[in-house]
Design a protein around this motif. Structure first.
Motif, PDB file in Angstrom:
ATOM      1  N   PHE A  55       0.907  -1.384  -0.321  1.00 38.27           N
ATOM      2  CA  PHE A  55      -0.014  -0.047   0.051  1.00 38.27           C
ATOM      3  C   PHE A  55       1.082   1.356   0.027  1.00 38.27           C
ATOM      4  O   PHE A  55       0.599   2.161  -0.780  1.00 38.27           O
ATOM      5  N   VAL A  56       1.832   1.488   0.734  1.00 40.74           N
ATOM      6  CA  VAL A  56       2.832   2.469   1.149  1.00 40.74           C
ATOM      7  C   VAL A  56       3.483   2.760  -0.386  1.00 40.74           C
ATOM      8  O   VAL A  56       3.719   3.716  -0.985  1.00 40.74           O
ATOM      9  N   ALA A  57       3.892   1.608  -1.095  1.00 35.01           N
ATOM     10  CA  ALA A  57       4.733   1.495  -2.235  1.00 35.01           C
ATOM     11  C   ALA A  57       3.963   2.137  -3.363  1.00 35.01           C
ATOM     12  O   ALA A  57       4.038   2.751  -4.218  1.00 35.01           O
ATOM     13  N   ILE A  58       2.602   1.590  -3.345  1.00 34.74           N
ATOM     14  CA  ILE A  58       1.620   1.892  -4.288  1.00 34.74           C
ATOM     15  C   ILE A  58       1.377   3.625  -4.245  1.00 34.74           C
ATOM     16  O   ILE A  58       1.347   4.469  -5.277  1.00 34.74           O
ATOM     17  N   LEU A  59       1.196   4.021  -3.073  1.00 29.79           N
ATOM     18  CA  LEU A  59       1.138   5.422  -2.948  1.00 29.79           C
ATOM     19  C   LEU A  59       2.178   6.262  -3.210  1.00 29.79           C
ATOM     20  O   LEU A  59       1.969   7.209  -4.300  1.00 29.79           O
ATOM     21  N   LEU A  60       3.168   5.953  -2.799  1.00 30.36           N
ATOM     22  CA  LEU A  60       4.469   6.826  -3.043  1.00 30.36           C
ATOM     23  C   LEU A  60       4.828   6.526  -4.424  1.00 30.36           C
ATOM     24  O   LEU A  60       5.062   7.376  -5.264  1.00 30.36           O
ATOM     25  N   GLY A  61       4.463   5.280  -5.133  1.00 31.72           N
ATOM     26  CA  GLY A  61       4.941   5.281  -6.590  1.00 31.72           C
ATOM     27  C   GLY A  61       3.943   6.056  -7.471  1.00 31.72           C
ATOM     28  O   GLY A  61       4.457   6.570  -8.587  1.00 31.72           O
ATOM     29  N   GLY A  62       2.640   5.918  -7.168  1.00 30.19           N
ATOM     30  CA  GLY A  62       1.636   6.772  -7.778  1.00 30.19           C
ATOM     31  C   GLY A  62       2.042   8.299  -8.041  1.00 30.19           C
ATOM     32  O   GLY A  62       1.848   8.856  -8.972  1.00 30.19           O
ATOM     33  N   VAL A  63       2.441   8.889  -6.782  1.00 30.27           N
ATOM     34  CA  VAL A  63       2.731  10.204  -6.713  1.00 30.27           C
ATOM     35  C   VAL A  63       3.876  10.567  -7.789  1.00 30.27           C
ATOM     36  O   VAL A  63       4.275  11.513  -8.305  1.00 30.27           O
ATOM     37  N   ALA A  64       4.560   9.572  -7.542  1.00 31.85           N
ATOM     38  CA  ALA A  64       6.064   9.777  -8.358  1.00 31.85           C
ATOM     39  C   ALA A  64       5.977   9.729  -9.636  1.00 31.85           C
ATOM     40  O   ALA A  64       6.437  10.640 -10.582  1.00 31.85           O
ATOM     41  N   PHE A  65       5.196   9.126 -10.299  1.00 35.53           N
ATOM     42  CA  PHE A  65       4.705   9.019 -11.582  1.00 35.53           C
ATOM     43  C   PHE A  65       3.679  10.026 -12.111  1.00 35.53           C
ATOM     44  O   PHE A  65       3.995  10.688 -13.204  1.00 35.53           O
ATOM     45  N   THR A  83       0.160  14.975  -4.022  1.00 33.38           N
ATOM     46  CA  THR A  83       1.415  14.346  -3.657  1.00 33.38           C
ATOM     47  C   THR A  83       1.720  14.588  -2.009  1.00 33.38           C
ATOM     48  O   THR A  83       1.960  13.159  -1.353  1.00 33.38           O
ATOM     49  N   ALA A  84       1.038  15.718  -1.193  1.00 35.02           N
ATOM     50  CA  ALA A  84       1.398  15.626  -0.014  1.00 35.02           C
ATOM     51  C   ALA A  84       0.350  14.691   0.665  1.00 35.02           C
ATOM     52  O   ALA A  84       0.919  14.032   1.555  1.00 35.02           O
ATOM     53  N   PRO A  85      -0.836  14.728   0.234  1.00 36.45           N
ATOM     54  CA  PRO A  85      -1.919  13.706   1.096  1.00 36.45           C
ATOM     55  C   PRO A  85      -1.277  12.175   1.025  1.00 36.45           C
ATOM     56  O   PRO A  85      -1.383  11.483   1.867  1.00 36.45           O
ATOM     57  N   ALA A  86      -0.911  12.091  -0.301  1.00 35.40           N
ATOM     58  CA  ALA A  86      -0.357  10.711  -0.386  1.00 35.40           C
ATOM     59  C   ALA A  86       0.744  10.216   0.489  1.00 35.40           C
ATOM     60  O   ALA A  86       1.053   9.160   1.248  1.00 35.40           O
ATOM     61  N   MET A  87       1.773  11.220   0.530  1.00 32.56           N
ATOM     62  CA  MET A  87       2.928  10.925   1.234  1.00 32.56           C
ATOM     63  C   MET A  87       2.466  10.866   2.873  1.00 32.56           C
ATOM     64  O   MET A  87       3.111   9.992   3.450  1.00 32.56           O
ATOM     65  N   VAL A  88       1.738  11.674   3.194  1.00 30.74           N
ATOM     66  CA  VAL A  88       1.187  11.553   4.711  1.00 30.74           C
ATOM     67  C   VAL A  88       0.715  10.312   5.096  1.00 30.74           C
ATOM     68  O   VAL A  88       0.656   9.640   6.058  1.00 30.74           O
ATOM     69  N   VAL A  89      -0.372   9.834   4.231  1.00 35.50           N
ATOM     70  CA  VAL A  89      -1.117   8.625   4.476  1.00 35.50           C
ATOM     71  C   VAL A  89      -0.193   7.532   4.320  1.00 35.50           C
ATOM     72  O   VAL A  89      -0.165   6.537   5.218  1.00 35.50           O
ATOM     73  N   ALA A  90       0.649   7.542   3.593  1.00 38.13           N
ATOM     74  CA  ALA A  90       1.786   6.305   3.445  1.00 38.13           C
ATOM     75  C   ALA A  90       2.577   6.205   4.636  1.00 38.13           C
ATOM     76  O   ALA A  90       2.844   5.389   5.112  1.00 38.13           O
ATOM     77  N   MET A  91       3.208   7.593   5.286  1.00 39.66           N
ATOM     78  CA  MET A  91       3.696   7.372   6.273  1.00 39.66           C
ATOM     79  C   MET A  91       3.024   7.088   7.716  1.00 39.66           C
ATOM     80  O   MET A  91       3.617   6.375   8.414  1.00 39.66           O
ATOM     81  N   GLY A  92       1.844   7.280   7.806  1.00 38.13           N
ATOM     82  CA  GLY A  92       0.729   7.002   8.785  1.00 38.13           C
ATOM     83  C   GLY A  92       0.690   5.539   8.711  1.00 38.13           C
ATOM     84  O   GLY A  92       0.870   5.004   9.787  1.00 38.13           O
TER      85      GLY A  92
END
Length: 195
Positions: A79-89, A94-103
Protein backbone atom coordinates in the motif's frame (compact mmCIF):
# COMPACT_ATOMS: atom_id res chain seq x y z
CA UNK A 1 15.49 5.20 6.27
CA UNK A 2 12.39 5.38 4.11
CA UNK A 3 10.47 7.50 6.62
CA UNK A 4 13.30 10.01 6.91
CA UNK A 5 13.72 10.07 3.15
CA UNK A 6 10.04 10.74 2.49
CA UNK A 7 9.83 13.29 5.32
CA UNK A 8 12.75 15.30 3.91
CA UNK A 9 11.17 15.29 0.44
CA UNK A 10 7.79 16.27 1.88
CA UNK A 11 9.32 18.99 4.06
CA UNK A 12 10.95 20.60 1.05
CA UNK A 13 7.96 20.06 -1.23
CA UNK A 14 5.58 21.65 1.31
CA UNK A 15 7.92 24.47 2.28
CA UNK A 16 8.35 23.59 5.95
CA UNK A 17 5.57 21.14 6.82
CA UNK A 18 6.29 17.54 7.73
CA UNK A 19 4.71 14.43 6.20
CA UNK A 20 6.07 12.05 8.83
CA UNK A 21 7.10 14.06 11.92
CA UNK A 22 3.67 14.80 13.38
CA UNK A 23 5.01 16.08 16.71
CA UNK A 24 6.54 18.99 14.81
CA UNK A 25 3.30 19.63 12.95
CA UNK A 26 1.37 19.46 16.24
CA UNK A 27 3.62 22.04 17.86
CA UNK A 28 3.36 24.33 14.85
CA UNK A 29 -0.45 23.95 14.85
CA UNK A 30 -0.67 24.96 18.51
CA UNK A 31 1.58 27.98 17.97
CA UNK A 32 -0.42 29.11 14.95
CA UNK A 33 -3.75 28.67 16.73
CA UNK A 34 -2.63 30.63 19.78
CA UNK A 35 -0.71 33.29 17.90
CA UNK A 36 -2.14 33.44 14.35
CA UNK A 37 -0.52 36.77 13.59
CA UNK A 38 2.86 36.07 15.20
CA UNK A 39 6.12 35.06 13.55
CA UNK A 40 4.49 31.98 12.00
CA UNK A 41 1.17 33.20 10.55
CA UNK A 42 -1.21 30.99 8.56
CA UNK A 43 -1.07 27.30 7.91
CA UNK A 44 -3.32 26.04 10.74
CA UNK A 45 -5.73 24.41 8.29
CA UNK A 46 -2.85 22.77 6.41
CA UNK A 47 -1.35 21.45 9.64
CA UNK A 48 -4.68 20.11 10.90
CA UNK A 49 -5.25 18.40 7.55
CA UNK A 50 -1.79 16.81 7.64
CA UNK A 51 -2.43 15.49 11.15
CA UNK A 52 -5.83 14.05 10.16
CA UNK A 53 -4.40 12.41 7.04
CA UNK A 54 -1.59 10.84 9.07
CA UNK A 55 -4.07 9.37 11.58
CA UNK A 56 -6.14 8.16 8.64
CA UNK A 57 -3.08 6.38 7.28
CA UNK A 58 -2.49 4.74 10.65
CA UNK A 59 -6.13 3.60 10.68
CA UNK A 60 -5.83 2.09 7.18
CA UNK A 61 -2.54 0.37 7.98
CA UNK A 62 -3.88 -1.02 11.24
CA UNK A 63 -7.08 -2.25 9.60
CA UNK A 64 -5.02 -4.05 6.97
CA UNK A 65 -3.03 -5.75 9.76
CA UNK A 66 -6.24 -6.70 11.61
CA UNK A 67 -7.99 -8.07 8.51
CA UNK A 68 -4.90 -9.88 7.20
CA UNK A 69 -2.99 -11.07 10.28
CA UNK A 70 -0.57 -13.25 8.31
CA UNK A 71 0.03 -11.17 5.18
CA UNK A 72 -0.81 -7.75 6.64
CA UNK A 73 2.75 -6.50 6.97
CA UNK A 74 3.46 -7.21 3.30
CA UNK A 75 0.16 -5.65 2.22
CA UNK A 76 0.77 -2.48 4.28
CA UNK A 77 4.16 -2.07 2.62
CA UNK A 78 2.60 -2.71 -0.79
CA UNK A 79 0.00 0.00 0.00
CA UNK A 80 2.83 2.41 0.91
CA UNK A 81 4.69 1.51 -2.29
CA UNK A 82 1.58 2.12 -4.42
CA UNK A 83 0.89 5.52 -2.83
CA UNK A 84 4.47 6.74 -3.18
CA UNK A 85 4.96 5.26 -6.63
CA UNK A 86 1.68 6.72 -7.83
CA UNK A 87 2.60 10.28 -6.92
CA UNK A 88 6.15 9.82 -8.23
CA UNK A 89 4.75 8.93 -11.66
CA UNK A 90 1.52 10.88 -11.94
CA UNK A 91 1.84 13.69 -9.42
CA UNK A 92 -1.30 15.26 -8.00
CA UNK A 93 -2.27 14.80 -4.32
CA UNK A 94 1.43 14.36 -3.56
CA UNK A 95 1.34 15.67 0.01
CA UNK A 96 -1.78 13.74 1.06
CA UNK A 97 -0.40 10.52 -0.42
CA UNK A 98 2.94 10.96 1.38
CA UNK A 99 1.23 11.66 4.71
CA UNK A 100 -1.18 8.70 4.43
CA UNK A 101 1.72 6.44 3.40
CA UNK A 102 3.80 7.50 6.40
CA UNK A 103 0.87 6.97 8.75
CA UNK A 104 0.25 3.51 7.32
CA UNK A 105 3.96 2.64 7.51
CA UNK A 106 3.69 2.74 11.31
CA UNK A 107 1.59 -0.43 11.14
CA UNK A 108 4.55 -2.27 9.61
CA UNK A 109 5.95 -3.45 12.93
CA UNK A 110 3.24 -4.53 15.32
CA UNK A 111 3.17 -6.95 18.21
CA UNK A 112 -0.10 -7.76 19.94
CA UNK A 113 -1.98 -5.07 18.03
CA UNK A 114 0.42 -2.30 19.16
CA UNK A 115 3.28 -0.63 17.31
CA UNK A 116 6.52 -2.31 18.40
CA UNK A 117 8.87 -0.15 16.33
CA UNK A 118 7.80 3.36 15.40
CA UNK A 119 9.20 4.08 11.97
CA UNK A 120 8.24 7.75 11.74
CA UNK A 121 8.63 9.10 15.26
CA UNK A 122 12.20 9.30 16.41
CA UNK A 123 11.76 11.16 19.70
CA UNK A 124 10.76 7.88 21.34
CA UNK A 125 13.80 6.24 19.77
CA UNK A 126 16.08 8.90 21.25
CA UNK A 127 14.42 8.32 24.64
CA UNK A 128 15.16 4.59 24.29
CA UNK A 129 18.81 5.37 23.47
CA UNK A 130 19.05 7.49 26.62
CA UNK A 131 17.30 4.91 28.80
CA UNK A 132 19.48 2.07 27.58
CA UNK A 133 22.65 4.17 27.87
CA UNK A 134 21.69 4.77 31.51
CA UNK A 135 21.28 0.99 31.92
CA UNK A 136 24.74 0.47 30.39
CA UNK A 137 26.29 3.09 32.70
CA UNK A 138 24.64 1.33 35.64
CA UNK A 139 26.32 -1.91 34.56
CA UNK A 140 23.25 -3.55 33.01
CA UNK A 141 22.42 -4.36 29.40
CA UNK A 142 25.60 -2.84 28.00
CA UNK A 143 24.62 -2.84 24.33
CA UNK A 144 20.80 -2.62 24.27
CA UNK A 145 21.00 1.02 23.12
CA UNK A 146 22.72 0.07 19.83
CA UNK A 147 19.61 -1.10 17.88
CA UNK A 148 17.88 2.19 18.70
CA UNK A 149 20.93 4.13 17.55
CA UNK A 150 20.88 2.17 14.30
CA UNK A 151 17.16 2.95 13.85
CA UNK A 152 17.68 6.67 14.49
CA UNK A 153 20.78 6.75 12.27
CA UNK A 154 18.81 5.11 9.46
CA UNK A 155 16.15 7.81 9.74
CA UNK A 156 18.84 10.50 9.68
CA UNK A 157 20.62 8.99 6.66
CA UNK A 158 17.29 8.64 4.85
CA UNK A 159 16.43 12.28 5.56
CA UNK A 160 19.84 13.33 4.27
CA UNK A 161 19.30 11.36 1.06
CA UNK A 162 15.83 12.87 0.63
CA UNK A 163 17.21 16.37 1.16
CA UNK A 164 19.91 15.67 -1.42
CA UNK A 165 17.73 14.18 -4.19
CA UNK A 166 14.67 16.45 -3.94
CA UNK A 167 16.39 19.47 -5.55
CA UNK A 168 17.55 17.19 -8.36
CA UNK A 169 14.39 15.16 -9.06
CA UNK A 170 11.55 16.81 -7.14
CA UNK A 171 8.77 14.47 -6.09
CA UNK A 172 9.88 11.94 -8.71
CA UNK A 173 12.47 11.02 -6.06
CA UNK A 174 9.62 9.26 -4.25
CA UNK A 175 10.05 6.45 -6.77
CA UNK A 176 13.11 5.31 -4.77
CA UNK A 177 11.00 5.12 -1.60
CA UNK A 178 8.31 3.24 -3.50
CA UNK A 179 10.86 0.68 -4.70
CA UNK A 180 12.21 0.33 -1.14
CA UNK A 181 8.69 -0.29 0.19
CA UNK A 182 8.03 -2.78 -2.62
CA UNK A 183 11.23 -4.70 -1.82
CA UNK A 184 10.35 -4.65 1.89
CA UNK A 185 6.88 -5.93 1.00
CA UNK A 186 8.43 -8.84 -0.88
CA UNK A 187 10.69 -9.65 2.05
CA UNK A 188 7.74 -9.45 4.48
CA UNK A 189 5.73 -11.75 2.21
CA UNK A 190 8.60 -14.24 2.01
CA UNK A 191 9.11 -14.28 5.80
CA UNK A 192 5.44 -14.13 6.83
CA UNK A 193 4.49 -16.61 9.54
CA UNK A 194 3.22 -19.99 8.43
CA UNK A 195 -0.50 -20.60 8.88
Amino acid sequence: MMAGYVDAIGFQHLGGYFVSFMSGNGTMLAVRLISPFGDMPGGAAILATLLLLFVGGVVVGTLIRLILPVAGQAVVLLFVAILLGGVAFWGGATAPAMVVAMGAANATFERGGEVSIGVTYMTGTLVKIGQHLAQAIAGRQAWDWVPYLVLWSGFLVGAGLGAWVFPLWGTRALLMASVAALVASGVAWRWRPAV
